[in-house]
Scaffold this active site. Structure first.
Site, PDB file in Angstrom:
ATOM      1  N   LEU A  87      24.230 -12.950 -65.598  1.00 21.28           N
ATOM      2  CA  LEU A  87      25.030 -13.716 -66.454  1.00 21.28           C
ATOM      3  C   LEU A  87      24.071 -14.134 -67.803  1.00 21.28           C
ATOM      4  CD1 LEU A  87      26.125 -16.053 -63.579  1.00 21.28           C
ATOM      5  CD2 LEU A  87      27.687 -14.315 -64.788  1.00 21.28           C
ATOM      6  N   LYS A 193       8.861 -12.925 -66.398  1.00 13.91           N
ATOM      7  CA  LYS A 193       9.978 -12.091 -67.401  1.00 13.91           C
ATOM      8  C   LYS A 193       9.629 -12.774 -69.004  1.00 13.91           C
ATOM      9  CE  LYS A 193      13.709 -10.488 -69.653  1.00 13.91           C
ATOM     10  NZ  LYS A 193      14.946 -10.133 -69.031  1.00 13.91           N
TER      11      LYS A 193
END
Length: 320
Positions: A87, A193
């Site tokens: 998402l 990340k």
């Protein structure tokens, strides 16, 4: 059979009862630029798919390939006990998991919930706690590699969560990625990340400034890149993804900065880095500056261009 995808050495394993039994339906929520190719790779590996997206038209392609489309995340959780979500941002994740038609409304005990969105690690921890209350397991597994790697099944997954659940997560993630790395507890996948992308942005801006200065000083850009790449200034942005048009083939700078990793997405990830730095009282002066530069680029029409277009932005700033 699945032997087509797996090559000879896996044939015996392919038809063993464990592997056949493990092809129970997998849920997939979020069929956007990344989710769509990822879901297709799961189908290719023989997993029946139960999918949904807030935009019904996004479901067409996987439906044609055999996925079962349902109305909302709760319906997915009702039909599958392993679910992957991909998402755009934190609010979408909160809604898909904990909203009125969210996964946790109908989640089965023992379900494995893997979120590959890039969001704030604190939200990953909240979702994990909420899932735990329902007897389900939540793991964060953001990706690097972009749309190209999503299509070719070569993504890198950075996974945070209970270590004893990693093997089960890896089985699914390996169908969509070349590298699946366990990072630690919930939220550490996101942390890895965000840290990587902060360095990537700083490196890209530094490479762009350097190339621009060298060009202004009369150096040939290809020669300058060659020298940087055999010297201590070398980095991924200079040797693999050079931002100067014409220096390298097969990168967005050679194609008017189309494709690749959008400036808007980089600005989003730098915003997450900024939030996490603020929350942990960590000084990130260059990370903050990179965030502001990419925000400014979004406001100046670069939002959908690759993030290496910061080179073009710098040239424009000086009226060239």
């Amino acid at each position: 059979g699945y032997t087509l995808y797996l090559g000879l050495k896996h044939i015996s394993l392919t038809f063993s009862s464990r592997s056949m039994a493990s092809k129970t339906p997998v849920g997939f929520i979020g069929l956007g630029n990344m989710g769509n190719p990822m879901a297709k790779n799961l189908l290719k590996h023989g997993y029946p798919l139960i999918a949904t997206d807030v935009f019904p038209e996004s479901c067409k392609e996987v439906q044609e390939l055999g996925a079962q489309i349902v109305d909302n995340p709760a319906e997915v959780a009702d039909k599958a006990d392993r679910i992957i979500t991909m998402l755009p941002s934190s609010p979408n994740v909160i809604d898909v998991y904990t909203g009125p038609n969210g996964i946790l409304k109908k989640v089965k005990k023992g379900s494995l919930l893997i979120d590959s969105s890039t969001i704030d690690p604190s939200v990953s921890k909240e979702m994990a706690a909420a899932a735990d209350k329902m007897g389900a397991v939540f793991m964060d597994a953001p990706v690097s590699g972009g749309v190209g790697a999503a299509s070719s099944g070569k993504l890198t997954f950075m996974v945070g969560g209970a270590e004893e659940e990693f093997t089960a997560a890896k089985e699914l993630l390996s169908c969509m990625g070349a590298n699946v790395v366990y990072c630690g507890q919930v939220g550490t996948g996101q942390a890895a990340k965000i840290c990587n992308n902060m360095l990537l942005a700083i490196g890209m801006i530094g490479t762009s400034e350097t190339m621009n200065l060298g060009i202004r000083l009369g150096l040939d850009p290809k020669l300058l890149a060659k020298i940087l790449n055999m010297s201590s200034g070398r980095c991924w942005s200079s040797d693999t993804y050079n931002p100067v048009p014409g220096v390298m083939e097969g990168v967005p700078s050679g194609n008017n900065y189309q494709g690749g990793f959008g400036t808007q997405l980089m600005a989003k990830d730098l915003g997450l880095a900024q939030n996490t730095a603020t929350n942990t009282k960590t000084p990130v002066p260059l990370g903050s500056l990179a965030h502001q530069m990419y925000r400014m680029m979004c406001a100046r029409g670069y939002a959908n261009k690759d993030f290496s277009s910061v080179f073009q932005f710098l040239r424009e700033e000086e009226g060239q």
